[in-house]
Design an enzyme around this catalytic site. Structure first.
Site, PDB file in Angstrom:
ATOM      1  N   GLY A 250      13.408 -20.226  27.507  1.00  0.00           N
ATOM      2  CA  GLY A 250      12.364 -21.240  27.381  1.00  0.00           C
ATOM      3  C   GLY A 250      12.670 -22.247  26.289  1.00  0.00           C
ATOM      4  O   GLY A 250      12.563 -23.464  26.488  1.00  0.00           O
TER       5      GLY A 250
ATOM      6  N   GLY B  70      12.137 -14.403  30.179  1.00  0.00           N
ATOM      7  CA  GLY B  70      12.347 -12.963  30.387  1.00  0.00           C
ATOM      8  C   GLY B  70      12.970 -12.661  31.743  1.00  0.00           C
ATOM      9  O   GLY B  70      13.831 -11.783  31.853  1.00  0.00           O
TER      10      GLY B  70
ATOM     11  N   LYS C 186      16.585 -13.477  18.422  1.00  0.00           N
ATOM     12  CA  LYS C 186      16.833 -12.046  18.237  1.00  0.00           C
ATOM     13  C   LYS C 186      17.987 -11.503  19.066  1.00  0.00           C
ATOM     14  O   LYS C 186      18.110 -11.820  20.237  1.00  0.00           O
ATOM     15  CB  LYS C 186      15.578 -11.267  18.644  1.00  0.00           C
ATOM     16  CG  LYS C 186      14.383 -11.515  17.762  1.00  0.00           C
ATOM     17  CD  LYS C 186      13.277 -10.624  18.244  1.00  0.00           C
ATOM     18  CE  LYS C 186      12.017 -10.788  17.441  1.00  0.00           C
ATOM     19  NZ  LYS C 186      10.934 -10.019  18.060  1.00  0.00           N
TER      20      LYS C 186
HETATM   21  P1  ADP Z   1      15.089 -18.877  24.179  1.00  0.00           P
HETATM   22  O1  ADP Z   1      13.599 -19.060  24.349  1.00  0.00           O
HETATM   23  O2  ADP Z   1      15.870 -20.055  24.652  1.00  0.00           O
HETATM   24  O3  ADP Z   1      15.582 -17.574  24.751  1.00  0.00           O
HETATM   25  P2  ADP Z   1      14.767 -17.745  21.562  1.00  0.00           P
HETATM   26  O4  ADP Z   1      13.309 -17.582  21.808  1.00  0.00           O
HETATM   27  O5  ADP Z   1      15.618 -16.537  21.495  1.00  0.00           O
HETATM   28  O6  ADP Z   1      15.405 -18.792  22.608  1.00  0.00           O
HETATM   29  O7  ADP Z   1      15.001 -18.497  20.176  1.00  0.00           O
HETATM   30  C1  ADP Z   1      14.497 -19.769  19.909  1.00  0.00           C
HETATM   31  C2  ADP Z   1      13.983 -19.875  18.508  1.00  0.00           C
HETATM   32  O8  ADP Z   1      14.975 -19.466  17.576  1.00  0.00           O
HETATM   33  C3  ADP Z   1      13.628 -21.288  18.179  1.00  0.00           C
HETATM   34  O9  ADP Z   1      12.237 -21.359  17.879  1.00  0.00           O
HETATM   35  C4  ADP Z   1      14.476 -21.616  16.960  1.00  0.00           C
HETATM   36  O10 ADP Z   1      13.782 -22.378  15.993  1.00  0.00           O
HETATM   37  C5  ADP Z   1      14.803 -20.247  16.421  1.00  0.00           C
HETATM   38  N1  ADP Z   1      16.021 -20.247  15.602  1.00  0.00           N
HETATM   39  C6  ADP Z   1      17.268 -20.569  15.985  1.00  0.00           C
HETATM   40  N2  ADP Z   1      18.113 -20.485  14.954  1.00  0.00           N
HETATM   41  C7  ADP Z   1      17.393 -20.102  13.875  1.00  0.00           C
HETATM   42  C8  ADP Z   1      17.683 -19.839  12.495  1.00  0.00           C
HETATM   43  N3  ADP Z   1      18.922 -19.944  12.032  1.00  0.00           N
HETATM   44  N4  ADP Z   1      16.671 -19.443  11.699  1.00  0.00           N
HETATM   45  C9  ADP Z   1      15.419 -19.330  12.173  1.00  0.00           C
HETATM   46  N5  ADP Z   1      15.085 -19.566  13.452  1.00  0.00           N
HETATM   47  C10 ADP Z   1      16.047 -19.949  14.295  1.00  0.00           C
HETATM   48 MG    MG Z   2      11.956 -18.239  23.251  1.00  0.00          MG
END
Ligand code: ADP
Ligand code: MG
Length: 405
Positions: A360, A383, A206
């Protein structure tokens, strides 16, 4: 307002304590993934070891506390700390006494019986509603278990919960642990005159989760690379048809804010040029590379040309900060973008630059790709990492004892 690093510099550190023969309450972040009763990722246990070892070597009895999951004030067995106690025994090579609760008469009696060198683990803090509510009486009962307090729970230090901000003022001294200090120092390297060129790689789910951190970094960054589902939202704002892809509809305006902020600061923006698409996630085996997204497909990863262009934008970086996978890395066919960019970022540290990974899921992706030890730093926070990067002073740091108090 001071930064988290400045706030931390004014606090007592674990090395300032005299813990010999004392009971120390150690707040750690042991919110570990568990499958079939077994911890599947030991990273956070390993990360707290320096603090635990320092306290044990100094002759303290250590009472470790953490939350796990979201039991919402109840005590279901699935949220027990039992698997965590077992993981600690394995990694530490030392007995860990699991107590049956985190407060109460029985816990107090058991804690009083501890001798120097003992390690006890309290049951899940969030089985009491007082933890998240920062209830004064709950904090008081926790504080009564020890003389000294050490905060090493970087992943939870952004939460105004009882064990994080309620307990520190109620003990003799509350100090910064080694992991908390390392995390703040490492992440602050992105905020405090980062070595240039500074490349920010953003992805994941997001825009809305990350906008504050990204906006705060824009004045410092030279290049912004955007991938993952976040790129779908940004490209949609730019009028590009993303087919059936996952878009954060109510964040399209935030994407506009992000791009404007980048432009105002003269940041070069790189977005994907090609994509790995499939009809849906269940259809990953038939995923294919396209330049234009067909109406019936969803984008699940960046394509090979994007990997190449992004990697060359990373190649001369002196500082890289990576938060958010480039695609659905959990599925092999859709992990290529995340792995490719991960390798390019890992090379930065090999050339004498700095590579910092936060988030994460990003940390899990780096670990799955076997790249963790090639990075300068992989944060244990999600976070908390974003809050620090957005310029907030983390409340758990503020709560600790001042250096010259
Ligand atoms: P982090 O925990 O590292 O901050 P996020 O929680 O923001 O990362 O995002 C990780 C998730 O985003 C993963 O579960 C991944 O599968 C998903 N993701 C990444 N690219 C896409 C995409 N193009 N469509 C759907 N989900 C996605
Ligand atoms: Mg995440």
């Amino acid at each position: 307002m001071p930064s988290s690093a400045e706030a931390l510099a004014g606090k007592l550190r674990i090395d300032d304590l005299e813990p010999q023969g004392r009971r120390v309450l150690l707040r750690a972040d042991l919110n570990l993934p568990v499958q079939d009763g077994v911890v599947t990722d030991m990273t956070r246990v390993t990360a707290m070891l320096p603090t635990l070892r320092t306290l044990l070597a100094a002759g303290a009895a250590v009472v470790v506390m953490s939350h796990r999951g979201r039991p919402n004030g109840e005590t279901p067995e699935e949220f027990s700390m039992a698997p965590v106690a077992e993981a600690m025994r394995l990694v530490l090579g030392h007995e860990v006494i699991l107590l049956e609760d985190c407060i109460g008469d029985k816990v107090e009696t058991a804690v009083q019986a501890l001798v120097p060198g003992d390690v006890a683990l309290l049951e899940n803090l969030r089985c009491h509603p007082g933890e998240t509510a920062n209830d004064a009486e709950f904090a008081c009962r926790l504080a009564s278990l020890a003389d000294l307090y050490v905060d090493d729970a970087f992943g939870a230090v952004h939460r105004a919960h009882a064990s994080i901000i309620g307990v520190p003022p109620l003990v003799e001294v509350a100090a910064v642990g080694h992991l908390l200090e390392l995390e703040v120092q490492m992440l602050s390297r992105c905020l405090d005159e980062p070595a240039k060129p500074f490349v920010l790689v953003a992805g994941g789910a997001k825009v809305s989760d990350k906008l504050d951190a990204l906006a705060n970094l824009m004045p410092l960054v030279d290049r912004l690379i955007i991938g993952g589902a976040m790129a779908n939202t940004v490209l949609t704002y730019q009028g590009i048809d993303m087919g059936n892809s996952r878009i954060e509809e109510d964040a399209i305006e935030l994407a506009a804010v992000l791009l404007e902020c980048a432009e105002l600061n003269g940041v070069e923006i790189l977005l994907p040029y090609d994509f790995v698409v499939a009809a849906d996630l269940g259809d990953a085996a038939s995923a294919r590379v396209v330049r234009q997204v067909p109406a019936t497909t969803m984008v699940f990863d960046i394509g090979p040309e994007s990997i190449e262009r992004f990697a060359s934008a990373i190649a001369d970086a002196q500082t890289v900060l990576w938060n958010g996978p480039m695609g659905v890395f959990e599925i092999d066919e859709l992990a290529g973008g995340t792995q490719g960019i991960g390798s390019a970022i890992a090379d930065v540290a090999g050339r004498g630059g700095i590579s910092i990974v936060g988030g994460g899921d990003t940390a899990a992706a780096v670990s799955a790709a076997g790249l963790s030890s090639s990075m300068t730093h992989v944060s244990t926070g999600g976070g908390a990492t974003l809050d620090l990067l957005s310029g907030s002073v983390l409340p758990g740091i503020v709560a600790l004892t001042d250096r010259c108090a």
